[in-house]
Design a protein around this motif. Structure first.
Motif, PDB file in Angstrom:
ATOM      1  N   TYR A   1      24.371   0.449  17.337  1.00 25.01           N
ATOM      2  CA  TYR A   1      25.534   0.890  16.569  1.00 25.01           C
ATOM      3  C   TYR A   1      25.592   0.176  15.212  1.00 25.01           C
ATOM      4  O   TYR A   1      25.845   0.800  14.181  1.00 25.01           O
ATOM      5  CB  TYR A   1      26.821   0.655  17.364  1.00 25.01           C
TER       6      TYR A   1
ATOM      7  N   ARG B   1      23.168   1.697  12.837  1.00 26.65           N
ATOM      8  CA  ARG B   1      23.619   3.004  12.357  1.00 26.65           C
ATOM      9  C   ARG B   1      24.631   2.826  11.220  1.00 26.65           C
ATOM     10  O   ARG B   1      24.569   3.502  10.194  1.00 26.65           O
ATOM     11  CB  ARG B   1      24.247   3.724  13.548  1.00 26.65           C
TER      12      ARG B   1
ATOM     13  N   LEU C   1      32.177   7.050  12.982  1.00 29.17           N
ATOM     14  CA  LEU C   1      32.026   5.605  13.183  1.00 29.17           C
ATOM     15  C   LEU C   1      33.351   4.891  12.940  1.00 29.17           C
ATOM     16  O   LEU C   1      33.741   3.997  13.694  1.00 29.17           O
ATOM     17  CB  LEU C   1      30.937   5.050  12.258  1.00 29.17           C
TER      18      LEU C   1
ATOM     19  N   GLU D   1      24.464   9.634  22.270  1.00 29.93           N
ATOM     20  CA  GLU D   1      24.810   8.332  21.714  1.00 29.93           C
ATOM     21  C   GLU D   1      26.031   7.721  22.394  1.00 29.93           C
ATOM     22  O   GLU D   1      26.588   6.726  21.920  1.00 29.93           O
ATOM     23  CB  GLU D   1      25.060   8.457  20.218  1.00 29.93           C
TER      24      GLU D   1
ATOM     25  N   MET E   1      25.893   3.970  23.131  1.00 29.23           N
ATOM     26  CA  MET E   1      26.045   3.121  21.955  1.00 29.23           C
ATOM     27  C   MET E   1      27.492   3.110  21.443  1.00 29.23           C
ATOM     28  O   MET E   1      28.016   2.090  21.027  1.00 29.23           O
ATOM     29  CB  MET E   1      25.103   3.652  20.873  1.00 29.23           C
ATOM     30  N   LEU E   2      28.123   4.294  21.516  1.00 26.37           N
ATOM     31  CA  LEU E   2      29.460   4.408  20.932  1.00 26.37           C
ATOM     32  C   LEU E   2      30.551   3.863  21.840  1.00 26.37           C
ATOM     33  O   LEU E   2      31.498   3.242  21.383  1.00 26.37           O
ATOM     34  CB  LEU E   2      29.771   5.870  20.615  1.00 26.37           C
TER      35      LEU E   2
END
Lengths: 256, 188
Positions: A140, A143, B55, B160, B163-164
């Motif tokens: 993360y 990214r 994000l 994802e 990861m998130l």
């Protein structure tokens, strides 16, 4: 003192190194909180700082257990001097501007992803567990930082200039990421650690692709600054530790 | 983040330190919490693009809630109706205009959160609101409806998800209950 740890307790020293990388970067990011250009970015930086702090906490707690001297993670974090810190020089570099913060983060994230991928397979189950958890966070972080490097590099003339300047300025600290020593070799042979040199190829793939996308150029600076792993730091670390350690040094044992 | 500061006559536009006039556009954020059956409105974030919006939404709204899915929608893509406005009429439905898919979000009573109610086909936003009213509300229920073209929703990639979302599962220190309150503090 560093030498004693290195010779008698290699695993503890190895854990402290990676713990220090995360602790020092967490503190650097925490210094920036409330200064980000937008509230959302402030929260992102705080989150990333907390992730690094969490990893540092796990690694230093485990290191203290392995060491068996009665020190705990807090003692390692707050009661060691600058010469006893073994973090990479890259993570201690100061927050000169937003471009420096994001490029520093990006260069480190691109290193931590393959690092945790390798350590996830460590013969030491505790280290493997910490790495598996850290890997999800590092992906993360990468990214987030790569997006910013592209946005800034391929942004305005000013943001491009500053991002290239940050890259040029930090480039000489990246060689240290892959410069292994006897401890790395011993840990690799034992199946616990990873040979840092093996992380360079994946790091370069990530970094060069993003540099190209961001319309930046790869610096041609071939200087390699090392010393962090053996406690020889840039002038920036001492000042940072003075602030970070002040409370515990002034009021020993103070707790929440 | 969605506040606005009332302007005093003659006051400068820019507040020291942080500009109220964002360079970044606004995105509405919807989170499906773990164990939840639907996406719930979670206020907004500012971001320069869709990926950064995702994000930022993750960093802003998943700090204390464990989510399993995250959507962001550009503010301008949402059409809004509330009980103080006349309800639009549904399009007649005989014409052959293409009917895209819309997502409808309902606030069932005052003070409640907007919940994702489902998808509908409609010729335009007014038609979508009218059809959402018919499809998802009873006569007495519902005080506001939002609709957005399904194509305007930016969803976090399920690949994802780990990861998130997962790193939040074991961060007890984000919760107030993690901390011991000294006795002398009493009730907080």
């Amino acid at each position: 003192m560093t030498d004693t740890i290195t010779t008698s307790r290699p695993l503890a020293t190895y854990l402290v190194r990676h713990g220090d990388d995360n602790l020092v970067l967490a503190q650097r990011l925490a210094e920036y909180i409330s200064w980000a250009p937008e509230l959302e970015e402030d929260l992102a930086v705080a989150n990333i700082a907390l992730d690094h702090l969490g990893v540092a906490h796990h690694l230093l707690t485990y290191a203290a257990t392995v060491e068996g001297d009665g020190r705990d993670a807090d003692a390692l974090a707050f009661l060691r001097s600058e010469r006893e810190f073994t973090n990479l020089l890259l993570v201690e570099r100061p927050n000169d501007d937003f471009a420096v913060i994001m490029v520093r983060q990006f260069l480190f994230d691109a290193y931590q992803v393959p690092l945790w991928e390798a350590l996830e397979r460590s013969a030491d189950p505790t280290l493997a567990g910490i790495a598996a958890k850290a890997l999800k966070e590092a992906r993360y972080h990468l990214r987030h930082s790569r997006n910013w490097v592209v946005t800034l590099g391929d942004g305005t003339a000013e943001s491009h200039r500053r991002t290239q300047q940050a890259l040029d300025e930090l480039w000489r600290f990246t060689g240290e990421l892959f410069a292994g020593d006897e401890l790395d070799a011993a840990m690799t042979t034992a199946g616990i650690g990873v040979d840092p040199a093996s992380l360079e190829a994946p790091w370069r793939r990530t970094v060069l692709a993003v540099i190209a996308e961001a319309t930046l150029s790869e610096p041609d600076d071939t200087t390699v600054r090392v010393g962090g792993r053996s406690g020889f730091h840039t002038e920036a670390l001492g000042h940072m530790l003075a602030e970070m350690q002040w409370l515990q040094r002034s009021y020993p044992g103070l707790a929440w | 983040m969605s506040y606005s500061v009332p302007k005093i006559a003659g006051e400068q536009d820019t507040i020291v330190g942080r500009s109220e006039d964002h360079l970044w556009s606004r995105w509405e954020v919807f989170v499906r919490p773990r164990g939840g059956v639907t996406h719930v409105y979670s206020e907004s974030v500012h971001a320069p693009d869709a990926e950064t919006a995702l994000l930022n939404a993750r960093d802003t709204y998943l700090r204390r809630v464990e989510g399993v899915s995250l959507w962001v929608i550009p503010e301008g893509a949402i059409s809004r109706w509330d009980e103080h406005q006349e309800l639009p009429r549904s399009a007649a439905g005989q014409d052959a205009s293409p009917r895209p898919l819309w997502e409808a979000f309902i606030r069932h009573r005052r003070g409640a959160q907007f919940l994702h109610a489902g998808s509908i086909v409609a010729v335009d936003a007014r038609d979508a609101i009218a059809r959402a009213r018919d499809a998802f509300l009873t006569k007495t229920d519902g005080v506001a409806i939002w609709v957005a073209p399904s194509a305007s929703i930016v969803a976090a990639d399920p690949a994802e998800a780990e990861m998130l979302f997962e790193p939040f599962a074991d961060k007890g220190y984000r919760q107030a209950t993690y901390y011991d309150i000294p006795e002398e503090v009493g009730y907080m």
